[in-house]
Design an enzyme around this catalytic site. Structure first.
Site, PDB file in Angstrom:
ATOM      1  CB  SER A  29      -0.770  -0.223   1.279  1.00  0.00           C
ATOM      2  OG  SER A  29      -1.871   1.105   1.235  1.00  0.00           O
ATOM      3  CB  CYS A  30       1.873   3.721  -1.444  1.00  0.00           C
ATOM      4  SG  CYS A  30       0.988   3.690  -3.066  1.00  0.00           S
ATOM      5  N   GLY A  31       0.283   6.027  -0.784  1.00  0.00           N
ATOM      6  CA  GLY A  31      -0.490   6.975  -0.719  1.00  0.00           C
ATOM      7  C   GLY A  31      -1.978   6.841  -1.828  1.00  0.00           C
TER       8      GLY A  31
END
Length: 286
Positions: free
Chosen positions: A240-242
């Protein structure tokens, strides 16, 4: 220790020697954070590796939803890449000139839609330029090529699946954002977004996977980075990330180590934080 999938990463030297091969297609997938106020398409027009086409991750996306650059339909993906001359039988080499390593997002999209003969240029455009290799401002004129999309949903995760994982804990969640954003002590680049992380997630900032010259860490050092982040290499991982870009960097690193059960949470923190019904954690992980 060697990379498990060495053909997924090519050197600048290799590309210059092989760029005229009939099956090679070069792709510029540069993308920048909104606050950078840069136009990757305009920059591509000014300078790119000869023969490259521009892959716009904001356009080759589902533009009917408010989240940025989410996975498009197989039909849209096929239509867009076909017009770029990217299709069945092509060996696709992707690079970027952006600090967020957006080439990995394009790499993952091709894998998602069933095209496995795709690689990333190690060190990207910056290394290419640092070595004095040739660039061009001539527009590419690709010949349309058929692309057969075969969607591999095993490497994609959606919000409901990640929410269910809070209860089952079958998959490890690994966050590519900076430690400050992960802990909720640094502001999110998207105004009004809650800070923090998905409960139970681990953290490995994506930029820790690279050497100072921008190339990927050697396999031993790469594996060490994941282990130190708390990842069990024998268990499935959701990255996951932004907004689903740098999550693909972590997925690529795991792919290079031969991890077979890696998926990307497409909506990532932007989607999760916008849903006030979903729990978040802040502060240092206990």
């Amino acid at each position: 220790m060697a990379y498990a999938n060495p053909t997924s990463l090519v050197s600048t030297e290799w590309l210059q020697q092989n760029m005229s091969a009939p099956d090679i297609r070069i792709v510029d997938a540069s993308w920048y954070m909104p606050a950078e106020n840069r136009d990757p398409k305009a920059e591509f027009a000014e300078s790119h590796i000869e023969g490259a086409v521009f892959f716009d991750i904001d356009d080759i996306a589902d533009t009917d939803i408010p989240l940025p650059h989410m996975v498009p339909s197989p039909e849209k993906f096929s239509s867009r890449v076909r017009k770029l001359g990217l299709g069945d039988g092509s060996r696709i080499i992707i690079y970027d000139k952006s600090g967020v390593r957006s080439a990995a997002r394009a790499w993952w999209l091709f894998k998602l839609f069933g095209h496995d003969d795709v690689a990333i240029l190690d060190g990207g455009m910056q290394k290419w330029l640092d070595e004095g290799r040739p660039v061009s401002d001539m527009p590419s004129k690709p010949t349309e090529r058929h692309f057969t999309a075969r969607m591999n949903n095993m490497i994609l995760r959606e919000k409901a699946q990640v929410r269910r994982n809070l209860e089952t804990n079958k998959e490890q969640v690994l966050d590519a954002r900076s430690q400050g954003r992960y802990e909720g002590t640094a502001p999110e680049p998207r105004e009004g977004l809650r800070g923090g992380r998905i409960p139970g997630s681990l953290n490995l900032p994506f930029d820790q996977l690279f050497k100072t010259d921008g190339t990927l860490l050697a396999a031993n050092d790469l594996k060490k980075a994941y282990l130190e982040a708390g990842i069990d290499m024998n268990k499935p991982v959701i990255t996951s990330c932004g907004s689903g870009v740098t999550a693909c960097v972590l997925a690529f690193g795991l792919h290079m180590l031969g991890h077979r059960f890696v998926s990307v949470y497409d909506g990532s923190w932007t989607e999760w934080a916008l849903d006030e019904q979903l729990p978040i954690s802040t502060g240092k992980k206990k």
